[in-house]
Design an enzyme around this catalytic site. Structure first.
Site, PDB file in Angstrom:
ATOM      1  N   ARG A 179       0.917  -1.124   0.167  1.00 19.80           N
ATOM      2  CA  ARG A 179      -0.106   0.117   0.025  1.00 19.80           C
ATOM      3  C   ARG A 179       0.964   1.204   0.079  1.00 19.80           C
ATOM      4  O   ARG A 179       1.894   1.360   0.632  1.00 19.80           O
ATOM      5  CB  ARG A 179      -0.800  -0.039   1.237  1.00 19.80           C
ATOM      6  CG  ARG A 179      -1.740  -1.401   1.523  1.00 19.80           C
ATOM      7  CD  ARG A 179      -2.656  -1.136   2.555  1.00 19.80           C
ATOM      8  NE  ARG A 179      -3.609  -2.161   2.823  1.00 19.80           N
ATOM      9  CZ  ARG A 179      -3.342  -3.202   3.434  1.00 19.80           C
ATOM     10  NH1 ARG A 179      -2.212  -3.536   3.895  1.00 19.80           N
ATOM     11  NH2 ARG A 179      -4.341  -4.144   3.522  1.00 19.80           N
ATOM     12  N   LYS A 235      -2.706  -1.873   7.824  1.00 20.61           N
ATOM     13  CA  LYS A 235      -3.740  -1.643   8.451  1.00 20.61           C
ATOM     14  C   LYS A 235      -4.011  -2.313   9.834  1.00 20.61           C
ATOM     15  O   LYS A 235      -3.569  -3.501   9.928  1.00 20.61           O
ATOM     16  CB  LYS A 235      -4.954  -1.691   7.433  1.00 20.61           C
ATOM     17  CG  LYS A 235      -5.319  -0.893   6.317  1.00 20.61           C
ATOM     18  CD  LYS A 235      -6.434  -1.173   5.576  1.00 20.61           C
ATOM     19  CE  LYS A 235      -6.656  -0.519   4.397  1.00 20.61           C
ATOM     20  NZ  LYS A 235      -7.693  -0.686   3.577  1.00 20.61           N
ATOM     21  N   HIS A 245      -2.368   2.048  -5.795  1.00 18.90           N
ATOM     22  CA  HIS A 245      -3.276   0.791  -5.660  1.00 18.90           C
ATOM     23  C   HIS A 245      -3.289  -0.047  -6.883  1.00 18.90           C
ATOM     24  O   HIS A 245      -3.659  -1.223  -6.790  1.00 18.90           O
ATOM     25  CB  HIS A 245      -4.530   1.308  -5.070  1.00 18.90           C
ATOM     26  CG  HIS A 245      -4.948   0.459  -3.642  1.00 18.90           C
ATOM     27  ND1 HIS A 245      -4.164   0.417  -2.704  1.00 18.90           N
ATOM     28  CD2 HIS A 245      -5.902  -0.245  -3.638  1.00 18.90           C
ATOM     29  CE1 HIS A 245      -4.737  -0.383  -1.739  1.00 18.90           C
ATOM     30  NE2 HIS A 245      -5.788  -0.908  -2.347  1.00 18.90           N
ATOM     31  N   ARG A 296      -0.578  -2.279  -6.862  1.00 18.35           N
ATOM     32  CA  ARG A 296      -0.836  -3.513  -5.498  1.00 18.35           C
ATOM     33  C   ARG A 296      -1.647  -4.418  -6.363  1.00 18.35           C
ATOM     34  O   ARG A 296      -1.714  -5.541  -6.099  1.00 18.35           O
ATOM     35  CB  ARG A 296      -1.541  -2.733  -4.274  1.00 18.35           C
ATOM     36  CG  ARG A 296      -1.974  -3.628  -3.375  1.00 18.35           C
ATOM     37  CD  ARG A 296      -2.264  -3.178  -2.213  1.00 18.35           C
ATOM     38  NE  ARG A 296      -3.084  -3.683  -1.062  1.00 18.35           N
ATOM     39  CZ  ARG A 296      -2.390  -4.501  -0.176  1.00 18.35           C
ATOM     40  NH1 ARG A 296      -1.369  -4.596  -0.226  1.00 18.35           N
ATOM     41  NH2 ARG A 296      -3.242  -5.059   0.721  1.00 18.35           N
ATOM     42  N   HIS A 323      -3.958  -8.900   3.950  1.00 20.71           N
ATOM     43  CA  HIS A 323      -5.441  -9.161   4.097  1.00 20.71           C
ATOM     44  C   HIS A 323      -5.842  -9.918   5.334  1.00 20.71           C
ATOM     45  O   HIS A 323      -5.520 -11.163   5.522  1.00 20.71           O
ATOM     46  CB  HIS A 323      -6.245  -9.749   2.995  1.00 20.71           C
ATOM     47  CG  HIS A 323      -6.189  -8.706   1.681  1.00 20.71           C
ATOM     48  ND1 HIS A 323      -6.657  -9.186   0.521  1.00 20.71           N
ATOM     49  CD2 HIS A 323      -6.168  -7.438   1.873  1.00 20.71           C
ATOM     50  CE1 HIS A 323      -6.469  -8.108  -0.288  1.00 20.71           C
ATOM     51  NE2 HIS A 323      -6.187  -7.103   0.456  1.00 20.71           N
ATOM     52  N   TYR A 344      -9.531 -11.147  -6.491  1.00 18.41           N
ATOM     53  CA  TYR A 344      -8.654 -11.361  -7.373  1.00 18.41           C
ATOM     54  C   TYR A 344      -8.995 -12.612  -8.224  1.00 18.41           C
ATOM     55  O   TYR A 344      -8.299 -12.882  -9.461  1.00 18.41           O
ATOM     56  CB  TYR A 344      -7.091 -11.273  -6.859  1.00 18.41           C
ATOM     57  CG  TYR A 344      -6.858 -10.032  -6.453  1.00 18.41           C
ATOM     58  CD1 TYR A 344      -6.583  -8.904  -7.159  1.00 18.41           C
ATOM     59  CD2 TYR A 344      -6.674  -9.657  -5.171  1.00 18.41           C
ATOM     60  CE1 TYR A 344      -6.293  -7.603  -6.421  1.00 18.41           C
ATOM     61  CE2 TYR A 344      -6.615  -8.291  -4.342  1.00 18.41           C
ATOM     62  CZ  TYR A 344      -6.376  -7.337  -5.275  1.00 18.41           C
ATOM     63  OH  TYR A 344      -6.081  -5.977  -4.854  1.00 18.41           O
TER      64      TYR A 344
END
Length: 308
Positions: A150, A181, A250, A253, A276, A285
């Site tokens: 990110r 995150k 992004h 990414r 994630h 994806y």
């Protein structure tokens, strides 16, 4: 049904005079209620006798006809306000629209570059550019695309590990230690191309006297590069490289994740690399990967050819 028309007109007068809504808003309400009255007429039911099941059926019909979830939601909002007013007037005992929700709009697929475009961007070199900026921007592209970082993780990296570093790159081990995150840490492998670009950048960075600044990526004034600056530089670089679409961090990414999945088919590994927390987030994806497979099938299989 004249009584229905009178009810609609009375409500529109209410929102126009009592609630003082803008004329354009009143016109949109009128269109929504016209659709409600038409649906009720076809069903043979007065507006005062519309039930929850009727509304759900009409929502399904609108959805089946291709109306978007957002569009249906706006219509339902208008209907809900109408029946709320009818309830306040003592004309209905319950609001048939109260618990009805519009279908959720499908999340758009993230945009990913083709492998050729991603490689073209990574290998682009502006010979006439400032060598300092060129080395930095090349390393940024290699890290974003090569590691799936990110942009916040990228600009948070320090050049070297220290007691205060939240994230850093270990060139000897070929690893990037990042904070994602929720302050979750993870380690991702750094490929040979990215390592070479990083070593070149660090050489010119330190030669310019930026050694005192712990940030891996710095601006001309020696301060940590901002996420906004990375967005701007990447957009400029992608346009100069001849890509049809301006690239943002992004997108690289997404490209990283899509290309790794296409090659490996290992969704769990992609989840770990991206950081994630939920595998469901990564599953988007698989849709990108299926699109890639579908295009290959359409182009190659003799039974896939569509008649013009």
């Amino acid at each position: 049904m004249e009584d229905d028309a009178g009810l609609v007109e009375a409500y529109l007068e209410h929102v126009r005079v009592q609630k003082r809504l803008a004329q354009r808003t009143v016109e949109l309400y009128a269109l929504d209620l016209q659709k409600l009255a038409e649906s009720a007429r076809k069903a043979g039911v007065p507006l005062l006798q519309v039930r929850n099941a009727h509304v759900r059926r009409w929502v399904a019909q609108m959805h089946g006809a291709g109306r978007s979830g957002r569009g249906i939601g706006l219509i339902l909002s208008g209907w809900r306000g109408f029946y709320t007013w009818l309830g306040c007037e003592g004309l209905v005992k319950s609001n048939p629209v109260q618990d009805v929700r519009a279908p959720k709009a499908p999340k758009p697929l993230p945009k990913a570059l083709s492998v050729d475009d991603a490689v073209a961007l990574a290998e682009y070199s502006a010979a006439e550019a400032d060598p300092w900026l060129e080395a930095r921007d090349a390393a940024i592209v290699e890290l974003l695309y090569g590691c799936g970082l990110r942009v916040g993780e990228l600009v948070g990296l320090d050049a070297r590990a220290s007691g205060t570093a939240k994230g850093w790159v270990d060139l000897d081990a070929g690893e990037a230690h990042v904070v994602g995150k929720g302050s979750k840490r993870r380690t991702v492998p750094v490929g040979t191309k990215a390592l070479a670009a990083l070593r070149q950048w660090l050489e010119v960075r330190d030669a310019a006297g930026a050694l005192v600044q712990p940030a891996l990526f710095v601006g001309r004034h020696g301060t940590r590069l901002s996420a906004q600056a990375v967005w701007q530089r990447l957009k400029q670089r992608s346009l100069k490289a001849g890509l049809a679409t301006p690239v943002h961090p992004h997108m690289l990414r997404h490209s990283f994740a899509s290309h790794v999945l296409q090659s490996s088919g290992d969704l769990r590994a992609v989840q770990e690399l991206l950081g994630h927390a939920n595998i469901g987030t990564t599953q988007v994806y698989t849709r990108l990967d299926f699109q890639h497979l579908a295009k290959a099938y359409d182009a190659a299989h003799p039974r896939a050819k569509r008649k013009g």
